[in-house]
Design an enzyme around this catalytic site. Sequence first.
Site, PDB file in Angstrom:
ATOM      1  CG  ASP A 178      -2.125  -0.930   0.968  1.00 36.71           C
ATOM      2  OD1 ASP A 178      -2.697  -0.878  -0.129  1.00 36.71           O
ATOM      3  OD2 ASP A 178      -2.460  -1.719   1.869  1.00 36.71           O
ATOM      4  CG  ASP A 227      -7.894  -2.968  -2.984  1.00 36.70           C
ATOM      5  OD1 ASP A 227      -8.329  -3.894  -3.688  1.00 36.70           O
ATOM      6  OD2 ASP A 227      -8.305  -2.730  -1.853  1.00 36.70           O
TER       7      ASP A 227
HETATM    8  N1  GLY Z   1      -7.213  -1.217   0.111  1.00 33.39           N
HETATM    9  C1  GLY Z   1      -8.132  -1.643   1.067  1.00 33.39           C
HETATM   10  C2  GLY Z   1      -9.518  -1.172   0.898  1.00 33.39           C
HETATM   11  O1  GLY Z   1      -9.914  -0.594  -0.088  1.00 33.39           O
HETATM   12  O2  GLY Z   1     -10.269  -1.391   1.822  1.00 33.39           O
END
Ligand code: GLY
Length: 411
Positions: free
Chosen positions: A112, A177
């Site tokens: 992330d 994501d």
């Molecule tokens: N990347 C995690 C979410 O969108 O909850």
Amino acid sequence: MKPLLYFILAAGLTAYTAGGEKDFISSNAGFARQQLKHMLKDTESRDSLAFPRTINKEGKMITTSMYDWTPGFFPGSLWYAYEQTKDPVLQQEAVKWTEKLEPLKDFTQHHDLGFMMYCSYGNAYRLTGNKAYRDILIQGARSLSTRFNPVTKSIKSWNAFKTWHGQQLYYYPVIIDNLMNLELLFFAAKETGDTSFRHIAVSHAETAMYNQVRPDYSSYHVVCYDTTNGKVLARETAQGYADNSTWSRGQAWGIYGFTMIYRETHDPRFLKTATGMADWFLDNKNLPEDKVPYWDFNVQEKGYTPGVRSNANKVKTKYRDVSAAAIVASALFELSGYAGKEKGTQYRQAAITILHSLAGSAYRAPEEKNGNFILMHSVGSIPHNAEIDVPLVYADYYFLEALQRYKASLD
Ligand code: GLY
């Protein structure tokens, strides 16, 4: 072109004028400034490295450490609110909250980093030109690159993923994501001239386009790979209703991600994927009229079954997910500029409709309520029984980004 006066038929027969829309944007930015200042006050009595995320049942703020996936959104929101209001207090605080995240430049434990660093340092560099921020971003991109594997042609999202169906663990999960993290790599490629960053980003995007997007342009949340040969082992969900359903925020990440990847590559395959995913979202029979989606497009539909361990089996209410709507609004403002006149107008109108929905009393909180977050009614993860029908810091961030993109389109 700068139309002095134009009409947009966005929601039903609602007509918006450019002047009225500028007032709409500035009044929302003014509200954001106030809420953010209340939130800043709340943070003063807490650990200085506690980052706002959501609220508890009593309405009090819940924070995370900087190593969760969301610490970049609070500084990022401060940057967008500063950009729109020019309030120097917001700028000082944006600098302070961004600079707390410097240790992340060497972080490699999950994927992330793009969210964590580009929403904070990326906006900081864009608005200040401070070269120290650029260098931190480039180091962050190096750290993110360590998670790329040339066999899977993907960046590993999490170190392990456990299926909702039983006990099976997968060790190379990639979630949709993850597309969002590629913006940091494209930035580093442009800044350094090192083409390896771009190679990683494009490889990952191609792999996701082939394996994560279905032929009808809906999306799988999680794809698990075999690192010995790059083959797909499983397509499942972590935060969606069922493996074969479409998790609304996942679809939102896809629309935003492929739009950004098209901006960076001009490759028409990515534009086709972005528009296909946007059309799937906007034309879906299960999208409510205000264009704020339920948390998953297939909740309780025939043919969709949550895994036995998933809390989705127990939740009967069809909650909305405001965060997905905010992400899509921001993405559609950008995509409207790439999609040709007819589709572009349609995407822009949809983005404006979403923004007006979110700014209405159904979703925007009263001042000093909602833990001082701007928007109510998001969903973190129903399968995990976490963050259900609450404010989320990233919903506010993408709402502010969408407002900024709308503002820029009218200036
Ligand atoms: N990347 C995690 C979410 O969108 O909850």
